[in-house]
Design an enzyme around this catalytic site. Structure first.
Site, PDB file in Angstrom:
ATOM      1  N   ASN A   1      31.977  38.875  45.372  1.00 26.99           N
ATOM      2  CA  ASN A   1      32.135  40.243  44.875  1.00 26.99           C
ATOM      3  C   ASN A   1      32.122  40.160  43.353  1.00 26.99           C
ATOM      4  OD1 ASN A   1      32.926  42.789  44.140  1.00 26.99           O
ATOM      5  ND2 ASN A   1      34.952  42.695  45.098  1.00 26.99           N
ATOM      6  N   TRP A   2      31.000  40.554  42.771  1.00 32.91           N
ATOM      7  CA  TRP A   2      30.859  40.411  41.309  1.00 32.91           C
ATOM      8  C   TRP A   2      31.666  41.462  40.548  1.00 32.91           C
ATOM      9  CZ3 TRP A   2      24.875  39.473  40.289  1.00 32.91           C
ATOM     10  CH2 TRP A   2      24.478  38.307  40.957  1.00 32.91           C
ATOM     11  N   LYS A   3      32.150  42.471  41.272  1.00 35.39           N
ATOM     12  CA  LYS A   3      32.906  43.568  40.641  1.00 35.39           C
ATOM     13  C   LYS A   3      32.080  44.172  39.496  1.00 35.39           C
ATOM     14  CE  LYS A   3      37.106  41.520  42.382  1.00 35.39           C
ATOM     15  NZ  LYS A   3      38.562  41.313  42.243  1.00 35.39           N
TER      16      LYS A   3
ATOM     17  N   HIS B   1      38.286  48.137  49.134  1.00 34.92           N
ATOM     18  CA  HIS B   1      38.832  47.080  48.273  1.00 34.92           C
ATOM     19  C   HIS B   1      40.097  47.607  47.603  1.00 34.92           C
ATOM     20  CE1 HIS B   1      39.288  44.160  45.094  1.00 34.92           C
ATOM     21  NE2 HIS B   1      38.496  43.376  45.783  1.00 34.92           N
TER      22      HIS B   1
ATOM     23  N   GLU C   1      41.145  47.383  44.736  1.00 39.25           N
ATOM     24  CA  GLU C   1      40.935  47.996  43.417  1.00 39.25           C
ATOM     25  C   GLU C   1      40.508  49.449  43.560  1.00 39.25           C
ATOM     26  OE1 GLU C   1      38.456  44.843  41.960  1.00 39.25           O
ATOM     27  OE2 GLU C   1      40.228  43.565  41.839  1.00 39.25           O
TER      28      GLU C   1
ATOM     29  N   GLU D   1      43.021  40.596  51.664  1.00 39.45           N
ATOM     30  CA  GLU D   1      43.145  40.285  50.241  1.00 39.45           C
ATOM     31  C   GLU D   1      44.500  40.786  49.739  1.00 39.45           C
ATOM     32  OE1 GLU D   1      38.943  39.785  48.368  1.00 39.45           O
ATOM     33  OE2 GLU D   1      39.581  41.847  48.135  1.00 39.45           O
TER      34      GLU D   1
ATOM     35  N   GLY E   1      42.743  37.868  41.320  1.00 38.89           N
ATOM     36  CA  GLY E   1      42.547  37.641  39.896  1.00 38.89           C
ATOM     37  C   GLY E   1      43.752  37.054  39.184  1.00 38.89           C
TER      38      GLY E   1
ATOM     39  N   SER F   1      41.923  34.876  44.586  1.00 38.25           N
ATOM     40  CA  SER F   1      42.020  33.611  43.840  1.00 38.25           C
ATOM     41  C   SER F   1      41.484  32.410  44.613  1.00 38.25           C
ATOM     42  CB  SER F   1      43.461  33.365  43.372  1.00 38.25           C
ATOM     43  OG  SER F   1      43.847  34.368  42.451  1.00 38.25           O
TER      44      SER F   1
ATOM     45  N   GLY G   1      36.017  36.676  44.158  1.00 41.61           N
ATOM     46  CA  GLY G   1      35.782  37.480  42.969  1.00 41.61           C
ATOM     47  C   GLY G   1      35.363  36.615  41.799  1.00 41.61           C
ATOM     48  N   GLY G   2      36.329  36.270  40.953  1.00 42.54           N
ATOM     49  CA  GLY G   2      36.032  35.553  39.712  1.00 42.54           C
ATOM     50  C   GLY G   2      35.161  34.320  39.875  1.00 42.54           C
TER      51      GLY G   2
END
Ligand code: 13P
Length: 243
Positions: free
Chosen positions: A11-13, A97, A99, A167, A173, A205, A226-227
């Site tokens: 997930n590149w966000k 998600h 977010e 999640e 993150g 993470s 993610g990251g």
């Protein structure tokens, strides 16, 4: 036990312009042309779907959107429908998600409607659930996630049209992860509410160092990253940890 092929999804966000998005997609595509034992998916920002889709063509890496609207089309400024994602070459859509649950105020009912929209368009919905730190510390993690699962998932799931991603909000993150026991306990609680052949991802993470231990857990069928998905080498190391 039902056969569930592992999936590592990036997930590149809200990251990347055309140049770095193209380089990242090419990096993933190159590595994916070699042998690997899991399904792979990347979910770039909407602006990079075409660029990433072209770079990934023929690599076997699937393309997904990070959200979709419940309606097919209409006066919804700034939104993207599931049909638009499909038209852009996507096979998957992340919905719910945290977010979006927390910064856009999305409810379980919204996420249920978006899941149905994804199915209407022929997409696999990746439905995210997860507790906040306060909910975990208050001993309510399982009940919160069970309620999210019940409220967000429509009837009609198949092994193909649904993936559930656990999640924990506080792990996203932050470099923090639940204990392996806590992940296993939550996945078992979710599993009790979904089909035996529906895949379940862990996200929060995940990195090249912790991936193997997390992916070895029963009922963890892959990772939503993610990251670490923003570096092709790290994303690939996680994919390799699938075995
Ligand atoms: P991080 O891997 O950066 O913690 O993000 C997880 C996530 O939110 C994936 O959807």
């Amino acid at each position: 036990m039902a056969e569930r092929k592992r999936l590592v999804a990036g997930n590149w966000k809200m990251n990347g312009g055309r140049a770095d998005g193209l380089a990242l997609a090419r990096g993933v595509a190159e590595r994916a042309r070699g042998s690997h034992g899991c399904d792979l998916l990347v979910c770039p920002p909407f602006t990079l779907l075409a660029t990433a889709g072209k770079a990934l063509a023929g690599s076997g890496v699937a393309l997904g959107g990070q959200d979709c609207h419940a309606a097919i089309s209409g006066a919804f400024t700034g939104c993207i429908s599931a049909e638009m994602l499909k038209d852009a070459g996507c096979s998957h859509a992340i919905v719910g998600h945290s977010e979006r649950r927390h910064t856009c105020g999305e409810t379980d009912a919204d996420i249920r409607a978006k899941t149905l929209a994804a199915w209407r368009a022929g997409l696999t919905a990746i439905v995210c659930v997860g507790e906040t730190r306060a909910e975990r510390e208050g001993g309510r993690a399982i009940s919160v996630v069970e309620a999210q699962t019940a409220g967000s998932l429509p009837d009609g799931a198949t092994s193909q049209n649904l993936i559930v991603a656990y999640e924990p909000v506080w792990a996203i993150g932050t470099g923090l992860t639940p204990t392996m026991g806590d992940i296993a306990e939550m996945h078992a609680a979710i599993r009790a509410r979904i089909r035996a052949d529906t895949r379940m991802l862990y996200g929060g993470s995940v990195n090249p160092k912790n991936a193997a231990e997390i992916l070895a857990l029963e009922d963890v069928d892959g990772a939503l990253v993610g990251g670490a998905s923003l570096k092709a080498d790290d994303f690939w190391a996680i994919a390799e940890a699938c075995g």
